[in-house]
Design an enzyme around this catalytic site. Structure first.
Site, mmCIF file in Angstrom:
data_model
loop_
_atom_site.group_PDB
_atom_site.id
_atom_site.type_symbol
_atom_site.label_atom_id
_atom_site.label_comp_id
_atom_site.label_asym_id
_atom_site.label_seq_id
_atom_site.Cartn_x
_atom_site.Cartn_y
_atom_site.Cartn_z
ATOM 1 N N PRO A 1 117.319 68.409 26.479
ATOM 2 C CA PRO A 1 118.121 69.652 26.364
ATOM 3 C C PRO A 1 117.057 70.905 27.258
ATOM 4 O O PRO A 1 115.829 70.833 27.142
ATOM 5 C CB PRO A 1 117.783 69.996 24.785
ATOM 6 C CG PRO A 1 116.767 68.885 23.908
ATOM 7 C CD PRO A 1 117.050 67.668 25.462
ATOM 8 N N ASN A 2 118.240 71.854 27.474
ATOM 9 C CA ASN A 2 117.604 72.918 28.323
ATOM 10 C C ASN A 2 117.208 73.213 29.652
ATOM 11 O O ASN A 2 117.226 74.341 30.107
ATOM 12 C CB ASN A 2 116.769 73.576 27.498
ATOM 13 C CG ASN A 2 117.201 74.202 25.800
ATOM 14 O OD1 ASN A 2 118.040 75.262 25.945
ATOM 15 N ND2 ASN A 2 116.072 73.781 25.181
ATOM 16 N N ARG B 1 115.649 80.528 34.415
ATOM 17 C CA ARG B 1 115.207 81.218 33.114
ATOM 18 C C ARG B 1 114.238 80.822 34.259
ATOM 19 O O ARG B 1 113.589 80.331 34.089
ATOM 20 C CB ARG B 1 116.176 80.325 31.983
ATOM 21 C CG ARG B 1 117.423 80.963 31.049
ATOM 22 C CD ARG B 1 117.247 82.505 31.115
ATOM 23 N NE ARG B 1 118.771 82.689 30.587
ATOM 24 C CZ ARG B 1 120.676 82.321 31.524
ATOM 25 N NH1 ARG B 1 120.071 81.963 32.833
ATOM 26 N NH2 ARG B 1 121.342 82.460 30.916
ATOM 27 N N TYR C 1 109.228 78.303 35.286
ATOM 28 C CA TYR C 1 109.996 76.854 35.959
ATOM 29 C C TYR C 1 109.410 76.293 37.207
ATOM 30 O O TYR C 1 110.676 75.357 37.976
ATOM 31 C CB TYR C 1 110.539 76.619 34.549
ATOM 32 C CG TYR C 1 110.805 76.327 33.800
ATOM 33 C CD1 TYR C 1 109.644 75.206 33.468
ATOM 34 C CD2 TYR C 1 110.668 77.090 32.310
ATOM 35 C CE1 TYR C 1 109.958 74.290 32.109
ATOM 36 C CE2 TYR C 1 110.438 76.605 31.023
ATOM 37 C CZ TYR C 1 110.428 75.985 30.680
ATOM 38 O OH TYR C 1 109.350 74.876 29.901
ATOM 39 N N ASN D 1 113.078 62.629 31.580
ATOM 40 C CA ASN D 1 112.623 63.974 31.393
ATOM 41 C C ASN D 1 113.346 64.531 30.347
ATOM 42 O O ASN D 1 114.434 65.253 30.187
ATOM 43 C CB ASN D 1 112.697 65.520 32.504
ATOM 44 C CG ASN D 1 112.203 66.547 32.302
ATOM 45 O OD1 ASN D 1 111.475 67.222 31.242
ATOM 46 N ND2 ASN D 1 112.403 67.533 32.985
ATOM 47 N N ALA E 1 112.384 69.223 25.574
ATOM 48 C CA ALA E 1 112.158 69.235 23.506
ATOM 49 C C ALA E 1 111.653 67.874 23.008
ATOM 50 O O ALA E 1 111.126 67.269 21.868
ATOM 51 C CB ALA E 1 112.698 69.740 23.089
ATOM 52 N N HIS F 1 109.082 65.655 21.905
ATOM 53 C CA HIS F 1 107.961 65.796 20.874
ATOM 54 C C HIS F 1 108.889 65.283 19.454
ATOM 55 O O HIS F 1 108.292 65.536 17.874
ATOM 56 C CB HIS F 1 107.721 66.915 20.611
ATOM 57 C CG HIS F 1 107.246 67.723 22.524
ATOM 58 N ND1 HIS F 1 106.071 66.949 23.006
ATOM 59 C CD2 HIS F 1 107.861 68.455 22.788
ATOM 60 C CE1 HIS F 1 105.707 67.654 23.770
ATOM 61 N NE2 HIS F 1 107.077 68.071 24.036
ATOM 62 N N ASP G 1 113.372 55.005 18.937
ATOM 63 C CA ASP G 1 114.363 53.593 18.836
ATOM 64 C C ASP G 1 115.246 53.082 20.267
ATOM 65 O O ASP G 1 115.165 51.807 20.289
ATOM 66 C CB ASP G 1 115.366 53.966 17.581
ATOM 67 C CG ASP G 1 114.217 53.530 16.243
ATOM 68 O OD1 ASP G 1 112.478 53.411 16.932
ATOM 69 O OD2 ASP G 1 113.910 54.026 15.768
ATOM 70 N N GLU H 1 107.514 58.387 32.312
ATOM 71 C CA GLU H 1 107.304 59.438 31.453
ATOM 72 C C GLU H 1 107.167 61.140 32.773
ATOM 73 O O GLU H 1 106.220 60.794 33.028
ATOM 74 C CB GLU H 1 106.995 60.419 30.218
ATOM 75 C CG GLU H 1 106.958 61.603 29.508
ATOM 76 C CD GLU H 1 106.388 61.818 28.120
ATOM 77 O OE1 GLU H 1 105.457 60.489 27.435
ATOM 78 O OE2 GLU H 1 106.260 62.368 27.960
ATOM 79 N N HIS I 1 107.172 65.706 32.931
ATOM 80 C CA HIS I 1 107.315 66.996 32.631
ATOM 81 C C HIS I 1 107.448 68.074 34.307
ATOM 82 O O HIS I 1 106.025 67.994 34.771
ATOM 83 C CB HIS I 1 106.479 67.354 31.984
ATOM 84 C CG HIS I 1 106.843 66.163 30.571
ATOM 85 N ND1 HIS I 1 107.973 66.559 29.888
ATOM 86 C CD2 HIS I 1 105.797 65.251 30.387
ATOM 87 C CE1 HIS I 1 107.795 65.720 29.199
ATOM 88 N NE2 HIS I 1 106.557 65.213 29.030
ATOM 89 N N LEU I 2 108.047 68.751 34.420
ATOM 90 C CA LEU I 2 107.761 69.916 35.090
ATOM 91 C C LEU I 2 106.249 70.817 34.824
ATOM 92 O O LEU I 2 105.714 70.612 35.947
ATOM 93 C CB LEU I 2 108.992 71.168 35.361
ATOM 94 C CG LEU I 2 110.458 70.320 35.349
ATOM 95 C CD1 LEU I 2 111.219 71.407 35.000
ATOM 96 C CD2 LEU I 2 110.681 70.444 37.518
ATOM 97 N N SER I 3 106.324 71.695 33.861
ATOM 98 C CA SER I 3 104.900 71.984 33.709
ATOM 99 C C SER I 3 104.050 70.997 32.836
ATOM 100 O O SER I 3 104.157 69.806 32.595
ATOM 101 C CB SER I 3 105.307 73.314 32.369
ATOM 102 O OG SER I 3 105.535 72.809 31.282
ATOM 103 N N ARG J 1 99.825 74.408 27.457
ATOM 104 C CA ARG J 1 101.124 74.504 26.718
ATOM 105 C C ARG J 1 100.289 74.774 24.790
ATOM 106 O O ARG J 1 99.913 74.672 25.360
ATOM 107 C CB ARG J 1 102.347 74.206 26.909
ATOM 108 C CG ARG J 1 103.029 74.179 28.363
ATOM 109 C CD ARG J 1 104.204 74.181 28.837
ATOM 110 N NE ARG J 1 105.000 74.716 27.765
ATOM 111 C CZ ARG J 1 106.100 75.386 27.683
ATOM 112 N NH1 ARG J 1 106.831 74.227 28.973
ATOM 113 N NH2 ARG J 1 107.200 75.951 27.008
ATOM 114 N N ARG K 1 103.393 70.443 21.769
ATOM 115 C CA ARG K 1 103.711 70.119 23.161
ATOM 116 C C ARG K 1 102.453 69.157 23.576
ATOM 117 O O ARG K 1 102.961 68.190 25.151
ATOM 118 C CB ARG K 1 104.486 71.027 24.646
ATOM 119 C CG ARG K 1 105.641 71.293 23.863
ATOM 120 C CD ARG K 1 106.013 72.604 25.245
ATOM 121 N NE ARG K 1 106.734 73.933 24.554
ATOM 122 C CZ ARG K 1 107.742 73.858 24.493
ATOM 123 N NH1 ARG K 1 108.960 73.368 24.338
ATOM 124 N NH2 ARG K 1 108.783 75.444 23.820
#
Lengths: 145, 145, 145, 145, 145, 145, 145, 145, 145, 145, 145, 145
Positions: free
Chosen positions: E9-10, E17, E22, E73, E76, E79, E86, E97, E99-101, E106, E110
């Site tokens: 998501p997002n 944004r 990001y 990726n 949210a 977490h 599952d 796994e 992540h950009l950041s 953070r 997170r």
């Protein structure tokens, strides 16, 4: 009026051990003191001591019909026995929780009671006198209805 | 023998509010009850109520030399005031902690007392009778020396 | 209809200090704003501020009979005073909890309120406008019965 | 000025279920009430409800450019959805968090909001009136710039 | 060799944004970058983004037979979604796994991933380059058998 | 461009011990692999291993002026050494945290890193390849400025 | 009597994946088994599976009027979805929580259920037979009224 | 230069009580000691003690314009008063937190200070000398600008 | 009188790094400042810095017989080294704990000291002046006997 | 096939006490119900109840060789007895944990079972029917081998 | 058979310091005692003490091939060093953890050992005799194979 | 010299059950082993086993006057019985806590002992040999006085 006094594990050692903490009165001395007080209050007294959780559970189960209320010094079982709590929940005879010593001035494991919220009230820290005060309190409460 | 009874915040409302929990006796009714009991025990009684933490702290500070012991119903301050604890530590006058209701049958924030470990003992759950029992217990303890 | 606005510690400093957080309006400015709004709503307003926990407790005690409801900005006492909670429990006058700032966007010690569960509702984060909204909400609720 | 009202899961059931808690107003009744209030405030209103987290995330994503602010009643997702939080962080449209009930008087799992620190402010506990107050608060804030 | 890139998501908002966090690359820019890298590594690439937990679960379910491995990726949902965990447990396709950041720089919510212990490895903090490094790592691992 | 690779306690045992977990490559094998990769990337490499916290602290202190960045595999000290964190804070040379194994699939004491929030990024779980990926990532970041 | 069986995310994979844990029966096999049992019990059965939280919420919302009770295997959503809990609170159709595996013998994150306290009862650990037992239990309870 | 010394609850008892912990110096003795030191440092001194939280809050509020800095021994309020913290946040006069005893060698409830992070620095454990050292430290800091 | 100043890891970097936090004085500058102050107080000074826990342990072991007291700035080891605590317990030379910065205004991991309860007292937050104040405090205490 | 039913403390009071919670069936009624069901399933049944932890431990020890499986309603001992757990670990006879009430809808101390992870499965909340369902489940499992 | 005895920080101070806790035997006295016992058991003994974590790590690394087993008294490092744990994991030489004092009767920070789960067994509380018992235990275990 | 060996619940099953963990020696075998060792040490031995907490409490109560010391393997009661702790506090006979297995390598519920802080020392992890070592340790301690 009939009140049963229920004593838990290790209270049979009173008077002989750690007198600097628990005083020199034996459990028999305390029983005498409480019987005197009961006589004055016209209360019939039953006295019980056990080192076994199961036996304490059964003594509580048998309260109903045989006693109008109880004084409970469950000693170490105060803090570990959910079965004692369940027995108290089942018979719903009014009882006062009592302790010889001030349990809040001792180690943290003795600060939490598994039965305190079910009691009419709590008396702690006055040595053998805790029994007498608890008896007065309970008799007063039962008479007030 | 002189004993001071110290009452904390909101106890001035007793009898008028939440009678299903705290009963219908006002603080004045309780004072009368305790004064009767004190007379029987030949105890001189001083009575005090305040809604202010600072005033309770100062009342405790003034115990020394003026009282042989105290009954303390600190109400909500029982659970939040380290300053009350410090005052009790400073004067070291023997005291009994008391509560009208069984604080262990109420919400968790009322289960922990900041002063219980300093008290001679605790009496809780017997309504106005808690004051009388606490007075007997303290007088007995003071006389036993 | 009569509503009492109760303001806790340090709110007397509004407008002079930390204007980037609390804005430039003084407590007197806010009082004027709320009185204007009260007039429109035909509400009689009583205004009170104190830096003393005991004084706030007593102001709450005196609500009964003198006010139909209250707006409560207890400031720091929101998070530390069980005595304020007890007073609110005792009088049972409907009240709205309000805050100038969004307390959830501040440090964790300000996230938990000791009185929120007793309130009709909560309004927070809109500066002086929080008072006006809380007044509208409470008046509406009281009129709806 | 254009404001979007975003409603989360189970709010479509309002009025039919648990009326003793949530009242008898349906979501359509509330929408009418808010539209009336919006007209008075000269605010253009968009109304949205979904039971799907992903759909709420996307509705938030589309706020930018289409709305000047939002009212958010995320219901259960308030307490569990980090994706809703991320969407709010991304668009940075000012919003007010609102709840029909006083969430602090309910079970502990409903005391912590994952979005409250991002909101302009919070309004909770006033039933359908919470929407109207939140709308007033947000419109006022947006007009004040 | 076929590798599927799954975005949660997002991530569809990338580039428009919060560019200070990001970066300015859109998800389409990143897809181009990764496709270039895949071509060099002779890897066939499938690209997927969704804001819906259920859709991500189903995309993971469909990996088996259609891909030799995956880059995940989950944003949210990393977490909060036990359902994503599952699905990964069920298909047992090796995945990295990413992540950009740097999620550890953070907020604490997170810092804990519900899927990290199932991954071959983790790459986080290098912006769009995180995707390229993760692709190299996974391709190398798959070729090494 | 000059990059320093810093290896913490017990990494000198690689290849000889627990090959089912850490693989059969010795630290010398890994050094060769990384030097090859560094040559391709035109990076000058410095290599360091120590079992002593104080020596690792001093190696970090000496980074400034001598290296443009660092790869840090602090091993067990990742989780226990605030002194290593302080040294990294002091020199502020950009670094990548790396681990041979996926630390999140191991015991909980290895899930929390005291330095991760200071790193540019993290690479974990790819065995010796973790070093090569970390080198690529750091070189790319440093060249991008 | 009409009972609805609601299955949450990843249960569509049964039989194909991790047969050593979940057995070789597919969800279709289980459906057949439960339909046979329903016929014997003269229960009309509705069967539903979804990987989407929102869809499960809506399926629960639609229970009222359409079913006398439900069997709920919410899978991973058992532990993370407050929205599922809210839907169950809203419709108040009696339901039994069921699990194929013994969730208490799995990782701690699966020990806490967000819906168990709302259920009539729980059946867990008997594989496909858990569905049959849950159906018997619910039918018996509904017939007993 | 003008510095105000603010003393919290129970410090009026110094010298008379628990001399084995707090020493035999009274608060008046300490005041004389600090005034001597202030004279040497050409600092004008204001001295204040109260047992009331509200009075301490107001004394802090009045610092601005009347003092260049403050020494704060808030005693028990150090650990319980968010209102004292708010007052210090509001006036932003530089202050030094001081304690007679080493609070870290006492019970855990005294290890956490609600104001320490706002102080210029902390001095604790040196008895009356803590006041003199704190005065020197603050005067030095104020002169250094 | 002989006092030893013990400095822990990374303090050798003072003045060159993070001057906005730790100031521009180097450890050599501070040593000069403290030596000047020691001369005035007729104290013989020994100065020591190390980045190694074991070396700090041994420096503490050697205090006995060689020093009448110590100033200890253990830096990061303050919070992680039980071995430093054990050495201080063993030699029982009186010492003052000191910090340049106000550790309570920094991250939580720096709020708990493993040695503070063993110290005579604590001085923190006054930059290089912390050393001078700690020296005065310790010399005063040692002379007072 | 032989199955032993083991009942823990206070279950001997069933039917007489708290019928609104536990129903009106006595333990003898339940035994009859279960014996009927056992006959249908051709299962030989052994029935046991005790209020003593030690007696329950020994009953479990004697299962081996005498029973193919067990139904265990350990009541309060479910939550407090590690000795019961050890006995179950020792004999490794398959057993089903059962409860009359839904333990998850009761107080938190009853949410955690010390034996649930050792059980084949759990059945809770269906009153006396819980025994019948558990018997069916265990018999089915044992016959399936 | 060859056994290495590894002693951690501050054990070099034995006999000179805190004799009321650790006794009057020096580490050299203990070494003589253990060597006598080793001779009787025909065990070749290597003896090592260090105050440096890194040196203990390296001593453990060198066990393999040079010793059949080890006695480890890691002192304070028992509770803080993950690097010592990693070294023990790497060499997998059987070892016994030993302590002079009963660590469970000391402060809580000494109740948790980072290496106890890797040991063959633990011996604590018998002073120098702990070494002799640990040697017997380990020799017996090694001979039993 | 007379020493009593007290064995708690489930130890009567030794040798027959879980031999891969507890070995093949029965409790009778261990008794023989310990009696042999006792003879060599000229110690008179008393041997006791029970599955009942109350019986263990009474066996401890009877130690005084009948034994100079005790070996205690309380098994599961080690972790749950405050009554056993109270009995040990009462008689104050020196005892050694012993365990066959290394309890620190087992599940967390077995890591905390309610009696360890009262013991002379602890021996754990050496199988039947734990008894012999504990006997030697206790006999040595008693003879040393």
């Amino acid at each position: 009026m009939r009140i049963c006094v229920l004593n838990g594990p290790n209270l049979n050692l009173l008077g002989q051990r750690e007198p600097e903490i628990y005083g020199r009165a034996t459990l028999a001395d305390i029983e005498r003191l409480v019987r005197d007080s009961a006589r004055e209050l016209s209360v019939e007294l039953e006295w019980f001591q056990t080192n076994h959780e199961g036996a304490l559970v059964e003594a509580i189960q048998q309260l109903e019909g045989r006693a109008d209320g109880a004084l409970l010094n469950a000693a170490a079982l105060t803090h570990t026995s959910l079965a004692v709590r369940d027995a108290l929940l089942a018979v719903q005879v009014p009882f006062v929780e009592l302790h010889l010593s001030n349990i809040f001035a001792r180690e943290p494991a003795r600060h939490h009671s598994l039965v305190a919220d079910l009691a009419v009230g709590i008396v702690a820290g006055f040595g053998p006198q805790s029994y007498v005060l608890a008896l007065q309190a309970l008799a007063g409460r039962l008479r007030a209805g």
